[in-house]
Design a protein around this motif. Structure first.
Motif, PDB file in Angstrom:
ATOM      1  N   ILE A 482       0.855  -1.355  -0.153  1.00 22.35           N
ATOM      2  CA  ILE A 482       0.047   0.029   0.036  1.00 22.35           C
ATOM      3  C   ILE A 482       0.707   1.244   0.057  1.00 22.35           C
ATOM      4  O   ILE A 482       0.727   2.178  -0.694  1.00 22.35           O
ATOM      5  N   ARG A 483       2.065   1.162   0.596  1.00 21.16           N
ATOM      6  CA  ARG A 483       2.780   2.483   0.694  1.00 21.16           C
ATOM      7  C   ARG A 483       3.478   2.746  -0.464  1.00 21.16           C
ATOM      8  O   ARG A 483       3.757   3.906  -0.648  1.00 21.16           O
ATOM      9  N   VAL A 484       3.843   1.655  -1.397  1.00 22.82           N
ATOM     10  CA  VAL A 484       4.511   1.961  -2.543  1.00 22.82           C
ATOM     11  C   VAL A 484       3.602   2.345  -3.791  1.00 22.82           C
ATOM     12  O   VAL A 484       4.001   2.759  -4.757  1.00 22.82           O
ATOM     13  N   CYS A 485       2.339   1.994  -3.549  1.00 21.75           N
ATOM     14  CA  CYS A 485       1.156   2.344  -4.576  1.00 21.75           C
ATOM     15  C   CYS A 485       0.169   3.238  -4.083  1.00 21.75           C
ATOM     16  O   CYS A 485      -1.128   2.802  -3.773  1.00 21.75           O
ATOM     17  N   PRO A 486       0.652   4.539  -3.722  1.00 21.97           N
ATOM     18  CA  PRO A 486      -0.137   5.436  -3.026  1.00 21.97           C
ATOM     19  C   PRO A 486      -1.461   6.108  -3.904  1.00 21.97           C
ATOM     20  O   PRO A 486      -2.510   6.712  -3.366  1.00 21.97           O
ATOM     21  N   ARG A 487      -1.503   5.841  -5.317  1.00 21.68           N
ATOM     22  CA  ARG A 487      -2.524   6.458  -6.119  1.00 21.68           C
ATOM     23  C   ARG A 487      -3.355   5.548  -6.607  1.00 21.68           C
ATOM     24  O   ARG A 487      -4.122   5.700  -7.422  1.00 21.68           O
ATOM     25  N   LEU A 488      -3.458   4.418  -5.965  1.00 27.14           N
ATOM     26  CA  LEU A 488      -4.593   3.316  -6.673  1.00 27.14           C
ATOM     27  C   LEU A 488      -5.769   3.630  -6.475  1.00 27.14           C
ATOM     28  O   LEU A 488      -6.184   4.412  -5.318  1.00 27.14           O
ATOM     29  N   ASP A 514       0.408   6.583  11.481  1.00 25.78           N
ATOM     30  CA  ASP A 514       1.481   6.203  10.979  1.00 25.78           C
ATOM     31  C   ASP A 514       1.255   5.052   9.707  1.00 25.78           C
ATOM     32  O   ASP A 514       2.209   4.908   8.801  1.00 25.78           O
ATOM     33  N   LEU A 515       0.198   4.713   9.654  1.00 20.99           N
ATOM     34  CA  LEU A 515      -0.301   3.639   8.650  1.00 20.99           C
ATOM     35  C   LEU A 515      -0.376   4.310   7.183  1.00 20.99           C
ATOM     36  O   LEU A 515      -1.060   5.438   7.150  1.00 20.99           O
ATOM     37  N   PRO A 516      -0.018   3.754   5.937  1.00 23.06           N
ATOM     38  CA  PRO A 516      -0.160   4.340   4.719  1.00 23.06           C
ATOM     39  C   PRO A 516      -1.802   4.386   4.443  1.00 23.06           C
ATOM     40  O   PRO A 516      -2.620   3.413   5.051  1.00 23.06           O
ATOM     41  N   LYS A 517      -2.096   5.149   3.694  1.00 23.30           N
ATOM     42  CA  LYS A 517      -3.410   5.464   3.133  1.00 23.30           C
ATOM     43  C   LYS A 517      -3.637   5.213   1.541  1.00 23.30           C
ATOM     44  O   LYS A 517      -2.621   5.411   0.816  1.00 23.30           O
ATOM     45  N   CYS A 550      -6.733  -0.176   8.173  1.00 26.49           N
ATOM     46  CA  CYS A 550      -5.845   1.127   7.480  1.00 26.49           C
ATOM     47  C   CYS A 550      -6.520   1.296   6.066  1.00 26.49           C
ATOM     48  O   CYS A 550      -6.832   2.678   5.709  1.00 26.49           O
ATOM     49  N   VAL A 551      -6.627   0.355   5.214  1.00 28.18           N
ATOM     50  CA  VAL A 551      -7.572   0.691   3.904  1.00 28.18           C
ATOM     51  C   VAL A 551      -8.643   1.443   4.156  1.00 28.18           C
ATOM     52  O   VAL A 551      -9.150   2.283   3.379  1.00 28.18           O
ATOM     53  N   LEU A 552      -9.731   0.826   4.846  1.00 22.88           N
ATOM     54  CA  LEU A 552     -11.083   1.598   5.060  1.00 22.88           C
ATOM     55  C   LEU A 552     -10.968   2.897   5.538  1.00 22.88           C
ATOM     56  O   LEU A 552     -11.777   3.455   5.096  1.00 22.88           O
ATOM     57  N   ILE A 553     -10.244   3.196   6.505  1.00 20.00           N
ATOM     58  CA  ILE A 553     -10.393   4.309   7.047  1.00 20.00           C
ATOM     59  C   ILE A 553      -9.401   5.405   6.266  1.00 20.00           C
ATOM     60  O   ILE A 553      -9.963   6.585   6.130  1.00 20.00           O
ATOM     61  N   GLY A 554      -8.724   5.012   5.611  1.00 20.50           N
ATOM     62  CA  GLY A 554      -7.763   5.871   4.682  1.00 20.50           C
ATOM     63  C   GLY A 554      -8.040   5.991   3.391  1.00 20.50           C
ATOM     64  O   GLY A 554      -7.604   6.617   2.426  1.00 20.50           O
ATOM     65  N   SER A 555      -9.355   5.310   2.986  1.00 13.74           N
ATOM     66  CA  SER A 555     -10.021   5.432   1.519  1.00 13.74           C
ATOM     67  C   SER A 555     -11.445   5.785   1.624  1.00 13.74           C
ATOM     68  O   SER A 555     -12.296   5.104   1.455  1.00 13.74           O
ATOM     69  N   LEU A 594     -18.873  18.796   5.103  1.00 14.32           N
ATOM     70  CA  LEU A 594     -18.486  17.920   5.502  1.00 14.32           C
ATOM     71  C   LEU A 594     -17.589  16.918   4.728  1.00 14.32           C
ATOM     72  O   LEU A 594     -17.894  16.622   3.592  1.00 14.32           O
ATOM     73  N   PRO A 595     -16.390  16.511   5.060  1.00 16.97           N
ATOM     74  CA  PRO A 595     -15.463  15.884   4.622  1.00 16.97           C
ATOM     75  C   PRO A 595     -15.793  14.460   4.014  1.00 16.97           C
ATOM     76  O   PRO A 595     -16.767  13.860   5.116  1.00 16.97           O
ATOM     77  N   PRO A 596     -15.505  13.763   3.199  1.00 18.18           N
ATOM     78  CA  PRO A 596     -15.657  12.257   2.844  1.00 18.18           C
ATOM     79  C   PRO A 596     -15.314  11.489   4.242  1.00 18.18           C
ATOM     80  O   PRO A 596     -14.420  11.585   4.886  1.00 18.18           O
ATOM     81  N   LEU A 597     -16.480  10.444   4.578  1.00 24.38           N
ATOM     82  CA  LEU A 597     -15.950   9.670   5.871  1.00 24.38           C
ATOM     83  C   LEU A 597     -15.661   8.491   5.399  1.00 24.38           C
ATOM     84  O   LEU A 597     -16.183   7.918   4.365  1.00 24.38           O
ATOM     85  N   PRO A 598     -15.208   7.412   6.078  1.00 28.57           N
ATOM     86  CA  PRO A 598     -15.075   6.157   5.669  1.00 28.57           C
ATOM     87  C   PRO A 598     -16.240   5.252   5.557  1.00 28.57           C
ATOM     88  O   PRO A 598     -17.192   5.502   6.509  1.00 28.57           O
ATOM     89  N   LEU A 599     -16.387   4.644   4.442  1.00 29.30           N
ATOM     90  CA  LEU A 599     -17.523   4.100   4.036  1.00 29.30           C
ATOM     91  C   LEU A 599     -18.800   5.025   3.745  1.00 29.30           C
ATOM     92  O   LEU A 599     -19.913   4.253   3.665  1.00 29.30           O
ATOM     93  N   GLY A 600     -18.529   6.021   3.782  1.00 26.69           N
ATOM     94  CA  GLY A 600     -19.599   7.087   3.587  1.00 26.69           C
ATOM     95  C   GLY A 600     -19.961   7.130   1.929  1.00 26.69           C
ATOM     96  O   GLY A 600     -21.377   7.645   1.940  1.00 26.69           O
ATOM     97  N   ARG A 601     -19.157   6.818   1.335  1.00 25.69           N
ATOM     98  CA  ARG A 601     -19.693   6.541  -0.324  1.00 25.69           C
ATOM     99  C   ARG A 601     -19.813   5.028  -0.861  1.00 25.69           C
ATOM    100  O   ARG A 601     -19.815   5.076  -2.019  1.00 25.69           O
ATOM    101  N   ILE A 602     -19.725   4.246   0.073  1.00 22.94           N
ATOM    102  CA  ILE A 602     -19.971   2.864  -0.412  1.00 22.94           C
ATOM    103  C   ILE A 602     -21.299   2.589  -1.095  1.00 22.94           C
ATOM    104  O   ILE A 602     -22.187   2.977  -0.778  1.00 22.94           O
ATOM    105  N   GLU A 603     -21.202   1.773  -2.121  1.00 23.15           N
ATOM    106  CA  GLU A 603     -22.497   1.373  -3.052  1.00 23.15           C
ATOM    107  C   GLU A 603     -22.528   0.021  -3.100  1.00 23.15           C
ATOM    108  O   GLU A 603     -23.736  -0.488  -3.191  1.00 23.15           O
TER     109      GLU A 603
END
Length: 657
Positions: A482-488, A514-517, A550-555, A594-603
């Motif tokens: 995840i850290r080396v692919c930040p634009r996924l 400290d976790l990658p996003k 890490c992924v769910l909160i940082g995406s 309101l900024p985007p929230l974790p899981l706030g745009r899930i479809e």
């Protein structure tokens, strides 16, 4: 319902206005988004939804009861003839996605001004009779998708395709397509740009040769009929050719030679998926054209060396034209004048003398001044998307295709090439496209950690990453990946679960800061294999919980989530993510933006064979007003009673078995 044979001028004029294609953008432009992210459909979309809901009880019922099996209409004069073609296309798409498209409805929607028709979602409706109706009614089609239509024999396919002279995109994946169909495509569809014949098992690699302007040689004309000798045509303007999983039982050499022939003879190819494309690139790069003499003689086509020479002449002419006048060579008489001028400057009387063993000095100077070096063949292909290559041919692919942006590879974990390990060679060759690769896919049965060096080279520019068949362990470097692919934007991992369990450690307590996003991620799929006799996966990778969190909160832009048969608890991770989202929302309750929230745009959510509970699913429904689909099949902590109760929750479709 009266018949007619042509649209009247007034109706045709109403069908001409163009607007944005809503089908290919997930409804973009068809609805508004409010401050609370509630979808508000446009008036046009609401009307189409109303049509879709009422077609079965109104127009379709009347037509099915009174006309469907009694008459065979060339055209049907009905309400849909007055709709613009784009609206008919979108209505057809809506009906097919909602599984409401029937044979009678399809008859009504086959209007003459239709420009795109996709029946991929309902291949069972595609019959020989329907093929004849498409040929008669929709001769102005620009795009046709018949993927999976097993009921269409080659003869009917030929008759249908021959009636579509202006088609630009044609998908026949999984259709009984043979050599005669390809010949019909090459002869009749002269504007075709995209062709998909994947999974056509009746189709041999050599049957694709007519797409590349077959020119039969005099020496082989005796082995073929005189009618075949005269059947020559210019190459199709194909930019995309997909033909994987064809020609079962054919010789491997045929795949390589056919791919080389098509790469040389189709000058506009940008996307290709062909059996043998990797060895074909190596053959072209090393100018080993004599290996194909037996194949070309048997098929009665020009030698690969001659096709390469003609391609080089075209490349040299265009390069010379750009240098002389800052333009490009056009087709027709002007192109012939440019060609003659180029030959004259080269000091050659004919094309046969232009390129024999070495490039002419004028072309060599121009091409060597480019950003990338020349392959031994001197040829530069315009390919940007290539599927099905191996590590062995990656070097030649880099020489021929410097503009590549998408790559799909099949790797052998035991393969060593030229005394070098496959991982080392892969990392070195991927540097050719460092900073420009946007999509990368690996099919690899080795450990995930083996691919990390290659991803460190190409990951900075990746938008899409797919890893299939990889093996994992409790120490697999998912966080480093995840850290080396930040634009996924899309991440798909289909893996084997760890074979040894992991003991709980304190490593999971790493600070979230400290976790990658992955701030741009839109689609995430983590799928692990399982044994069919298992009710639930073996919980052997406990630290995976931290990676998922890490992924769910940082995406915050995540729209599609698939967590299938995970070898770790999932319910607690989802609960922590929901709690984090609610906390962030409460802190920003007074804010107007309101900024985007974790899981706030899930479809769309797939949680098959996990420990998720129905209370967690309901919390996600409350968190995201965009959520439309949840699959919790084989989730052992959900009962049928809970599922029946949840099915009535808002407009979300919940699947459970």
């Amino acid at each position: 319902m009266p018949l007619f044979r042509a649209l009247d001028e007034q109706a045709e004029a109403k069908a001409r206005p163009r607007r944005r294609d809503l089908r290919n953008s997930k409804g973009a432009g068809s609805c508004w988004r409010t401050h609370g992210d509630d979808p508000v459909h446009s008036l046009t979309r609401l009307c189409l939804l109303s049509l879709a809901d009422n077609m079965k009880d109104l127009w379709v019922k009347d037509y099915a009861d009174n006309y469907l099996d009694r008459y065979s209409f060339r055209y049907i004069m009905g309400p849909f003839n007055l709709l613009p073609g784009e609206l008919v296309e979108e209505l057809t798409w809506l009906l097919s996605t909602r599984k409401q498209l029937s044979r009678a409805a399809l008859h009504l929607l086959l209007v003459p001004h239709l420009r795109a028709l996709s029946l991929e979602r309902c291949p069972g409706l595609v019959t020989p009779a329907l093929g004849a109706q498409i040929a008669a009614r929709c001769q102005g089609l620009r795009s046709l998708d018949l993927s999976g239509a097993q009921q269409l024999p080659p003869k009917v396919l030929c008759e249908t395709i021959s009636s579509l002279p202006v088609v630009r995109s044609l998908s026949l994946a999984g259709v009984p397509c043979d050599r005669s169909v390809i010949q019909t495509v090459a002869r009749c569809c002269r504007f075709l740009q995209r062709l998909d014949v994947s999974r056509c098992h009746l189709l041999s690699p050599a049957a694709l040769l007519p797409l590349g302007a077959v020119a039969f040689t005099p020496s082989s004309s005796s082995s073929i009929s005189s009618s075949s000798v005269s059947s020559t045509w210019s190459p199709l303007p194909l930019s995309s050719l997909l033909a994987l999983d064809i020609g079962f039982g054919e010789q491997e050499e045929d795949s390589t030679m056919a791919a080389a022939y098509l790469l040389l003879s189709l000058p506009f190819l940008e996307s290709v998926a062909l059996e043998g494309v990797g060895p074909a690139c190596h053959l072209i790069d090393q100018r080993q054209f004599s290996q194909g003499d037996e194949f070309t003689n048997r098929e009665g086509v020009s030698r690969l060396h001659d096709v390469w020479r003609e391609r080089m002449l075209r490349q040299g002419t265009e390069s010379w034209m750009k240098t002389k006048e800052g333009g490009s060579a056009d087709d027709g008489e002007e192109s012939e004048e440019v060609r003659s001028s180029f030959l004259e400057e080269c000091g050659c009387e004919s094309a046969e003398n232009v390129i024999e063993d070495d490039l002419p000095s004028c072309l060599k100077t121009q091409t060597e001044e480019g950003k990338h070096g020349l392959s031994q063949s001197g040829l530069i292909l315009q390919l940007r998307d290539v599927k099905g290559v191996t590590c062995e041919s990656l070097g030649s692919l880099g020489n021929l295709c410097p503009s590549l942006t998408s790559l799909s590879m099949n790797l052998d974990k035991h393969e060593d090439i030229g005394g070098r390990s496959q991982g080392s060679l892969l990392t070195t060759n991927l540097q050719t496209w460092s900073g420009q690769l946007q999509s990368l896919s690996f099919i690899y049965s080795g450990q995930m950690v083996d691919l990390l060096p290659a991803l460190q080279v190409s990951g900075c520019s990746l938008i899409s990453l797919t890893l299939e068949g990889v093996k994992t362990s409790p120490h697999s470097p998912l966080l480093q990946l995840i850290r080396v692919c930040p634009r996924l934007r899309d991440l798909l991992i289909s893996a084997e679960p760890p074979v040894t369990p992991q003991h709980q450690t304190n490593d999971n307590q790493q600070d979230d800061q400290d976790l990658p996003k992955l701030p741009y991620l839109r689609s995430l799929k983590l799928c692990f294999s399982y044994e069919h006799n298992q009710m639930k996966p073996f919980m052997s990778w406990m630290s995976l919980k931290q990676v998922i969190k890490c992924v769910l909160i940082g995406s915050p832009l995540l729209e599609k989530l698939s967590l299938i048969s995970l070898p770790c608890p999932v319910n607690c991770v989802l609960q922590d993510t929901i709690q984090r989202a609610n906390t962030d929302a409460s802190h920003c309750s007074d804010s107007t933006a309101l900024p985007p929230l974790p899981l706030g745009r899930i479809e769309h959510i797939d949680l098959l064979r996990t420990d998720v509970q129905m209370s967690t699913v309901k919390s996600m429904m409350q968190l995201s007003k965009r959520l439309k689909y949840v699959d919790v099949s084989y989730c052992w902590r959900i009962s049928q009673r809970e599922w029946l109760d949840c099915r009535r929750f808002r407009q979300v479709e919940v699947v459970w078995v």
